[in-house]
Design a protein around this motif. Structure first.
Motif, PDB file in Angstrom:
ATOM      1  N   ARG A  22     -16.587   4.499  33.126  1.00 25.00           N
ATOM      2  CA  ARG A  22     -16.029   4.889  31.936  1.00 25.00           C
ATOM      3  C   ARG A  22     -14.868   5.838  32.224  1.00 25.00           C
ATOM      4  NH1 ARG A  22     -16.543   9.523  29.178  1.00 25.00           N
ATOM      5  NH2 ARG A  22     -16.436   9.679  27.059  1.00 25.00           N
ATOM      6  N   LYS A  25     -12.020   3.828  32.928  1.00 24.09           N
ATOM      7  CA  LYS A  25     -10.928   3.367  31.943  1.00 24.09           C
ATOM      8  C   LYS A  25     -10.409   4.327  31.288  1.00 24.09           C
ATOM      9  CE  LYS A  25     -14.496  -0.593  31.059  1.00 24.09           C
ATOM     10  NZ  LYS A  25     -15.448  -1.107  29.896  1.00 24.09           N
ATOM     11  N   ILE A  26     -10.878   5.261  31.006  1.00 23.43           N
ATOM     12  CA  ILE A  26     -10.287   6.197  29.810  1.00 23.43           C
ATOM     13  C   ILE A  26      -9.687   7.530  30.534  1.00 23.43           C
ATOM     14  CG2 ILE A  26     -11.925   5.401  28.189  1.00 23.43           C
ATOM     15  CD1 ILE A  26     -13.598   7.905  28.394  1.00 23.43           C
ATOM     16  N   TYR A  27      -9.849   7.738  31.781  1.00 24.39           N
ATOM     17  CA  TYR A  27      -9.476   8.786  32.385  1.00 24.39           C
ATOM     18  C   TYR A  27      -8.553   8.199  33.487  1.00 24.39           C
ATOM     19  CZ  TYR A  27     -13.118  11.589  29.903  1.00 24.39           C
ATOM     20  OH  TYR A  27     -14.185  11.807  29.021  1.00 24.39           O
ATOM     21  N   ARG A  30      -5.820  10.284  35.301  1.00 22.59           N
ATOM     22  CA  ARG A  30      -5.963  11.724  35.665  1.00 22.59           C
ATOM     23  C   ARG A  30      -6.581  11.820  36.972  1.00 22.59           C
ATOM     24  NH1 ARG A  30     -10.097  14.418  31.174  1.00 22.59           N
ATOM     25  NH2 ARG A  30      -8.730  13.569  29.190  1.00 22.59           N
TER      26      ARG A  30
ATOM     27  N   VAL B 369     -12.829   6.791  22.543  1.00 21.79           N
ATOM     28  CA  VAL B 369     -13.475   6.250  23.676  1.00 21.79           C
ATOM     29  C   VAL B 369     -14.919   6.630  23.318  1.00 21.79           C
ATOM     30  CG1 VAL B 369     -11.727   7.184  25.150  1.00 21.79           C
ATOM     31  CG2 VAL B 369     -13.589   8.743  24.978  1.00 21.79           C
ATOM     32  N   HIS B 390      -5.421  -4.320  27.765  1.00 23.05           N
ATOM     33  CA  HIS B 390      -5.466  -2.904  27.283  1.00 23.05           C
ATOM     34  C   HIS B 390      -3.965  -2.856  26.927  1.00 23.05           C
ATOM     35  CE1 HIS B 390      -9.054  -0.868  29.177  1.00 23.05           C
ATOM     36  NE2 HIS B 390      -9.521  -2.128  28.685  1.00 23.05           N
ATOM     37  N   ASP B 436      -4.004   3.443  27.637  1.00 23.34           N
ATOM     38  CA  ASP B 436      -4.753   4.700  28.227  1.00 23.34           C
ATOM     39  C   ASP B 436      -6.059   4.428  27.722  1.00 23.34           C
ATOM     40  OD1 ASP B 436      -5.048   5.054  25.386  1.00 23.34           O
ATOM     41  OD2 ASP B 436      -4.232   7.119  25.241  1.00 23.34           O
ATOM     42  N   GLY B 437      -6.654   3.395  27.574  1.00 19.78           N
ATOM     43  CA  GLY B 437      -8.101   3.041  27.478  1.00 19.78           C
ATOM     44  C   GLY B 437      -8.599   3.477  26.010  1.00 19.78           C
ATOM     45  N   TYR B 438      -7.779   4.135  25.116  1.00 23.17           N
ATOM     46  CA  TYR B 438      -8.372   4.553  23.849  1.00 23.17           C
ATOM     47  C   TYR B 438      -8.342   3.261  22.767  1.00 23.17           C
ATOM     48  CZ  TYR B 438      -8.690   9.375  24.863  1.00 23.17           C
ATOM     49  OH  TYR B 438      -9.162  10.924  25.176  1.00 23.17           O
TER      50      TYR B 438
END
Lengths: 580, 580
Positions: A22, A25-27, A30, B369, B390, B436-438
């Protein structure tokens, strides 16, 4: 109702491995891990884990349930292995780096480790452990045991070239495939990690965690500590302690940043806090001393409050107050290896903010309330298994039940059966429940001093001794007594700044505690004897106390009883934690 | 590894019931539930639940897996039933109070409800439903079905004396035993709740949740929303919507306070916020209109920020901005009944704080997310089941997998099999994944308008229409078109304050959207047709659009297509939520 069957869409095994997928994918962009001059993003960390998992399977022939051991400080490799090893279907065994070669050899043999990763700094120690394993000098069973494959983890920031054999961590990563998705977790009851207890009184025991238990503990702790997204987590707590109290997995769950440090000196910690805007860290209360006794030039400006989760020993009220004044926000937790780290958190209540500081500190020193994934926590009379009243006075054994409790002890049916009793896990700790439902530890079962039929909590005495302005460390054990059966004997180490005599401390005790609790003897020592994991060696203190009782005139040479005397340095203070 | 067996100490079924037992112990004296002049502590709420569970078993002969239905607004009884009914081993079926008698009768028959609790206010509606059930006027099958036992829930603050038969809720509570611990949850896969979808296109389907799914969803949501301990939660969202998006159980988990209200008027909501220092509430974006369009004398001073979790429809950027200016902090979530409520949360990123307000609002309007207990979320090409890139552009079906997905549809193998496809739950919603995966929803599958081979998202068009200063409500559907196959047809309702013509709106559209997206027709209506649950009846709009295409000169009498026209009042606005 009953006809609705499980399907792969609605029944997916719980595992912390979902957290890193996860996060990737979403961070993805970062910062995931910072160490010295190196940093990674979550996408990179995930791909490094995929690569390592692939290399473990394809290059090193690791298969399901194989044990992969590692001897390393808090470097990125150890963090990555928390995901990569279970992604390969294997079981992570992070070994306490403070252990001696003999103990490490015992663990490698008992766990049947197939692979051993060694940080370059620990190559000499590991070599000696491997020699013991190979020659069987330990117990003569080496013939039946295959040696683990050895891989050195060189420093990722400043490679040293140190090797032990031909394999190196970064090379292994290069051999891997970043597209490898990892093995499916078939059953959430499958093992994910194996952590050895330090075994002060017996052989180390191998505590096995399930994917389910690790997932649930992680969820509970980021919850119980209210760790938000974008946390910056300083690795002051060794990852080999219950997988960093589950925050190895937890920081990925929150998309936070791991600040890895090799040494937990005051300078290193303050520097990291300032440079990376650290928001969270875990440590034993003894680390408070390191942070409070730093030299002025080592202190960096902290821009905002740092949240500390502390555990392992009840934090003395005086220390708590000093730390809070410095800008730390402290939460107290209680747990043990068998409970996948913290099992209770002293959840703060707003109304307590109005109380005087010392009263707040006392409330905060309590162990608190069960985390959300524990099904139940109780204090019971061990004989009758009846719950004690919530009166803050009646002592009993602290018992836990829930899915975050270990699977059991590896290859040790007897100890596993002893630990689980009538549907509860017995912690071996003695405590009370206050009228508000908060639990407070009074002692380890074996540390209760029974004097003239009265139970005396050694923890309680230690807590009072800690409040003495000149006392740095204190430990109280039972001393045989002709009249009372047992009586308390206190060992104290003084702060460098202060001087005090035994009789002054005894006077202090007489003022601060009930008469029957006052130690019959106070020994002032330079430092308390500790195990390789930094736990106070009460077994050794009891021996000394026994000798004191026989001959009060002979001052004991307690230094000789020290375990691994040569290894003791500043860092050991980090690990003087009684249970976690 | 494999030999370590599960035991009652280390493998305890996951269930939200642990939350209330825990709350009763550690939050015992905190306020649990407030309703008008009545309030309870967690100890009291727990004991009331124990009593009710006992009474269900012993007085009403409820046994495992029995369905207990309830028709009530957000009153304490409905809250208590979320724990008491599963404590009795039964399955809670909270019925949407906006349904008509026929639909309620259908649900009672399909669920085979053994008991029906009725809030006094809904006695006339329930009587009619029971009459239909009894006479079998619905489908003639009544003979095969036993009538449910009926219990009226009188107002706990100001009893009215309204009855339907002899049983009343508070009397039942009195008959119970506060020491009854509830039935053990034998298997976490056992059912805990049954929630009927509103069925815009077909018969209502009975979505069954497991204890495991409910537990995990609750954990994720208090986590994803970062709901701390001591939250004060305003029940603006009906508890019958996915068990209040799991916050029925979640508030107990955090030891928070439930503020129950019977009516969700602006006055009632503002008054509660001010009086009880509300910190959290959930609602559909349409409630923003209620809060924004309140009369000045209805507004109370809010002392601190109120966190709103909104979902069901993407909140229009303009509304978001206005709400934030008023002192609300809004988090957007996306979910559906089948996913136990919210499955995605638009997790905010600190760096976005630096963006212009309208850009922030656009980011916040995205669905976000996956929550932590979902194993995976993806957007896939429905034919190939391949993941879309994406890129924020390529549309596909939103698919979910994880243990917080429903067990399935009650007594409907066909629909259950259709919902689960190749290891994924198909949401029926169409979306994209941003770099950004969102994730962002573009439409319901069936709401995509395909014009000249181009996919047009009706949600996107509606979102643009919403930004028009005079438009209150907007819905866009496909209208048959001789050249393009389909073309968009917009229905809009105007604010009381504004007047606009069709051609002005078309001009506005031409300025704001690509040419191919501009509606071929804009119909200004007084109010959009909605189902009993407040969802916009796109099926009806499509019929009208079709007629418009055939004869552009005839203005349709769309009011006649309205569903339950007589039931529409202010409160309905609360429930105009597309999925949640």
């Amino acid at each position: 109702m009953d006809k609705l069957a499980k399907s792969p869409a609605n029944y997916v095994p719980l595992t912390p491995l979902t957290f890193i997928k996860r996060a990737s994918k979403i961070y993805s962009d970062r910062t995931s891990v910072i160490y010295a001059g190196v940093s990674f993003t979550w996408r990179q960390t995930y791909h490094r884990c995929c690569r390592l998992a692939y290399a473990l399977r394809s290059c090193l022939n690791v298969v399901k349930n194989d044990v992969v051991s590692v001897l390393a400080p808090n470097v990125p490799a150890l963090y990555e292995m928390h995901f990569a090893v279970p992604m390969a279907g294997a079981v992570l065994n992070a070994i306490n780096t403070r252990l001696d070669a003999k103990n490490i050899a015992t663990i490698l043999r008992h766990s049947e480790a197939k692979v051993l990763f060694i940080d370059y700094q620990y190559v000499p120690l590991a070599s000696e452990a491997l020699r013991l394993l190979l020659t069987g000098s330990n117990d003569g069973n080496s013939a039946q045991y295959a040696m683990p494959l050895v891989i050195v983890i060189d420093d990722v920031d400043k490679p040293t070239g140190v090797r032990l054999g031909s394999l190196e961590y970064e090379q292994l990563i290069l051999h891997g495939d970043p597209r490898y998705p990892g093995e499916d977790v078939e059953d959430e009851w499958d093992a994910i990690a194996l952590n050895y207890t330090s075994g002060t009184t017996s052989e180390p025991k191998g505590v096995v965690y399930s994917h389910r238990g690790a997932f649930l503990s992680t969820m509970s702790l980021i919850q119980g500590w209210e760790m938000g997204t974008e946390a910056v987590y300083l690795w002051s707590l060794p990852m080999f302690h219950c997988n960093g109290w589950t925050f190895t997995w937890g920081v990925a769950a929150r998309g936070g940043t791991n600040v890895c440090i090799r040494n937990t000196t005051a300078k290193e910690m303050y520097k990291s806090m300032s440079q990376h805007k650290v928001t969270h860290m875990c440590c034993a209360p003894i680390v408070f001393n390191i942070l409070l006794e730093d030299k002025p030039h080592e202190r960096y400006k902290m821009e905002s409050k740092v949240n500390i989760l502390t555990g392992g020993a009840p934090p003395p009220a005086a220390l708590l107050e000093k730390m809070e004044n410095l800008g730390f926000h402290i939460t107290h937790a209680y747990g043990l290896t068998e409970a996948t780290g913290p099992a209770l958190v002293c959840e703060w209540q707003t109304k307590w903010n109005q109380l005087p500081k010392h009263r707040q500190a006392n409330l905060k020193a309590r162990q608190g309330v069960g985390i959300l994934t524990l099904a139940d926590v109780d204090v019971k009379n061990k004989k009758t298994m009846e719950s004690v009243p919530h009166d803050g006075v009646t002592m009993g054994e602290i018992v836990l039940r829930g899915s975050s409790i270990m699977k059991g002890y590896l290859k040790d049916e007897k100890e596993t059966a002893k630990a689980f009793h009538k549907g509860w896990f017995l912690t071996g700790d003695v405590g009370v429940i206050h009228p508000d439902g908060y639990l407070e530890i009074k002692d380890r079962s074996k540390d209760v001093i029974i004097s003239g039929g009265e139970n005396i909590s050694s923890v309680e005495l230690e807590s009072i001794l800690f409040k003495h302005p000149n006392i740095l460390e204190a430990a109280v054990v039972a001393m045989p007594h002709p009249k009372w059966g047992e009586s308390p004997c206190a060992f104290v180490a003084l702060k460098t700044s202060g001087t005090t005599t035994e009789s002054e401390i005894l006077d202090y005790c007489r003022r601060k505690m009930s008469k029957f609790m006052v130690p019959k003897k106070v020994e002032i020592v330079k430092e308390l004897p500790k195990t390789g994991t930094g736990k106070v060696q009460k077994v050794e203190l009891r021996k000394i106390a026994k000798s004191l009782q026989i001959s009060n005139n002979t001052s004991p040479n307690y230094q000789q009883t020290r375990y691994q005397q040569d290894e003791v340095h500043d860092q050991d203070k980090l690990h003087a934690i009684s249970r976690l």
